[in-house]
Scaffold this active site. Structure first.
Site, PDB file in Angstrom:
ATOM      1  N   HIS A 155       0.941  -1.130   0.105  1.00  0.00           N
ATOM      2  CA  HIS A 155       0.093  -0.110  -0.062  1.00  0.00           C
ATOM      3  C   HIS A 155       0.968   0.990   0.097  1.00  0.00           C
ATOM      4  CE1 HIS A 155      -3.530   2.409   0.444  1.00  0.00           C
ATOM      5  NE2 HIS A 155      -4.305   1.473   0.954  1.00  0.00           N
ATOM      6  N   ASP A 397      -9.796 -12.560 -15.666  1.00  0.00           N
ATOM      7  CA  ASP A 397      -9.679 -13.576 -16.402  1.00  0.00           C
ATOM      8  C   ASP A 397      -8.349 -13.805 -17.161  1.00  0.00           C
ATOM      9  OD1 ASP A 397     -10.055 -15.713 -18.367  1.00  0.00           O
ATOM     10  OD2 ASP A 397     -11.727 -14.752 -19.210  1.00  0.00           O
TER      11      ASP A 397
END
Length: 451
Positions: A155, A397
């Site tokens: 982060h 995907d």
């Protein structure tokens, strides 16, 4: 459940040479959560039409993705005054190959278990920060043919929007498609490593996001509260339940007739009230709610499309439990709405100025308090709720079909919560929330009965 066995660990570097050198981080990169944030995806068994090797496909496409997103292949290094900078040295990221003899049938029974945690790459923060990869992924193959892919992203380098941008492009490359959005890598648009121009300090910015959070009345610290056992729950709000909340909140005296309250303000106000009730607060108990606000469109000029970094900042809504509980939902939603509206260009710039002029950033960074009872703002009587409602979370995907389940990784901070759109796209939402074990059942009860 069958053990999870690590078969291989690979270091993946950019497919072609990239720019190397010291890369200044913006102020918002260096405060709050600078450790790694986990997410996990589960996939059905790849169809027969997928001819490739899952691990090789991930490894090769990851290498090509890192060419475009090369800051992720670098390493952090400490500067004086607990500042960080990024060394773009193409040291690479970690990809772990694992397998399990388990039959993965019900994801919900799997969440929060020790086995679930073993699906997520582990990071040893006791190691020198210069040795810790900024991105780690673990692909685990199950006996039933299903696959999990978990990732952990630093982060200190990116926020949720940028992390999902990277994952989305990684998937596109794996499917043989071109980049959709080229990352914008120059953080000087947020004055990284540079002096701000003269700017009048905003009277509304006091740095309170970084000050000590409220404690339970009668306590001098949060040590005992932080020791208490927590549990995670995934709670669904259906479209009809959301409509009930909306009609309740937008007909209240606190609603702006021209705008109404957003989904986030409405649901977060509801969660805040339910947490106060479940925790059994006295009416005069102070409580704070941490809100992450995306500043990309709030600064002037707006950040470029594809800005790759941290552009979210935390603000705090504050109240006392008695006010939240006795007033209608619109009162809590109004507190949240006001805190979000405060995030203007002036607010962001004076926040940057506040941090630039601060002698040391250590007190604002979670990495120094890992494993201790100090640190994050969350925990009784406070909470934080991050919205993933507008992020492109679903549909990752790599060539063998989209995920069948996606969710946050391990999370054991009391009061830390996420709001996600339901994958069914029927207008329902999912609240992923961590609460103390002793409070969770009461929280669930109020969460549904108060609608």
């Amino acid at each position: 459940m069958a053990p999870i066995i690590i078969r291989n660990t690979y270091t993946v570097v950019p497919a072609e040479p990239t720019w190397t050198g010291r890369f200044p981080l913006a102020e918002w990169d260096q405060v709050g959560t600078i450790t790694h944030v986990p997410t996990i995806y589960f996939y059905d068994k790849p169809p027969d039409s997928f001819q490739g090797n899952v691990v090789e496909t991930l490894k090769n496409s990851l290498s090509r993705a890192l060419f475009h997103f090369y800051p992720l292949a670098g390493r952090l290094r400490w500067l004086p005054q607990d500042r960080l900078e990024l060394d773009c040295n193409a040291a690479g990221v970690t990809l772990i190959e694992a397998e399990s003899e388990a039959e993965l049938i019900d994801f919900n029974n799997f969440l929060g278990t020790e086995e679930f945690e073993k699906l997520v790459p582990q990071v040893n923060y006791k190691s020198p920060i210069e040795t810790i990869p900024l991105f780690l992924a673990q692909v685990t193959k199950f006996k039933c043919g299903r696959i999990s892919l978990s990732v952990k992203v630093s982060h200190a380098v990116v926020d949720g929007q940028s992390a999902l941008h990277f994952l989305s492009e990684w998937g596109r490359i794996a499917r043989g498609e071109p980049l959709e959005t080229v990352p914008f890598l120059d953080r000087k648009v947020l004055w990284a490593g540079e002096q701000l121009p003269p700017f009048a300090t905003s009277p509304q910015y006091e740095g309170k996001e970084f000050k000590e959070p409220p404690l339970l009345i009668g306590e001098t610290d949060c040590v005992e509260e932080r020791k208490k056992e927590t549990v995670v729950a995934m709670l669904k709000l259906s479209k009809s339940q959301l409509q009930k909340l909306r009609s309740k909140v937008n007909t209240s005296e606190y609603a702006d007739p021209a705008r109404g309250f957003t989904r986030y303000e409405m649901v977060t106000g509801h969660v805040w009230r339910c947490a106060c009730k479940a925790r059994g607060h006295s009416p005069e108990q102070p409580t704070g709610l941490v809100i992450s606000v995306d500043a990309r469109s709030r600064v002037q000029p707006p950040l470029p499309r594809g800005y790759f970094g941290n552009a979210t900042l935390d603000v705090v809504a504050a109240s006392i439990s008695g006010e939240l509980i006795t007033n209608e939902l619109g009162f809590a939603a109004g507190k949240i709405s006001k805190a979000i509206k405060n995030v203007t260009n002036e607010y962001v710039m004076t926040g940057i100025e506040y941090l630039k002029n601060h002698e040391d950033l250590k007190e604002f960074q979670d990495i120094h308090t890992l494993g201790s009872t100090e640190g994050p703002f969350y925990g009784n009587p406070n909470l934080g709720l991050v919205s993933w409602l507008t992020l492109p979370m679903y549909g990752l995907d790599f060539g063998w079909g989209q995920e069948v389940y996606m969710g946050p990784g391990t999370n054991d901070l009391d009061g830390n919560s996420l709001l996600l759109p339901d994958k069914t796209e029927d207008g329902s939402l999912i609240l992923a929330t961590c609460q103390q074990v002793v409070h969770m059942e009461a929280f669930k009860k109020h969460f549904y009965e108060d609608i």
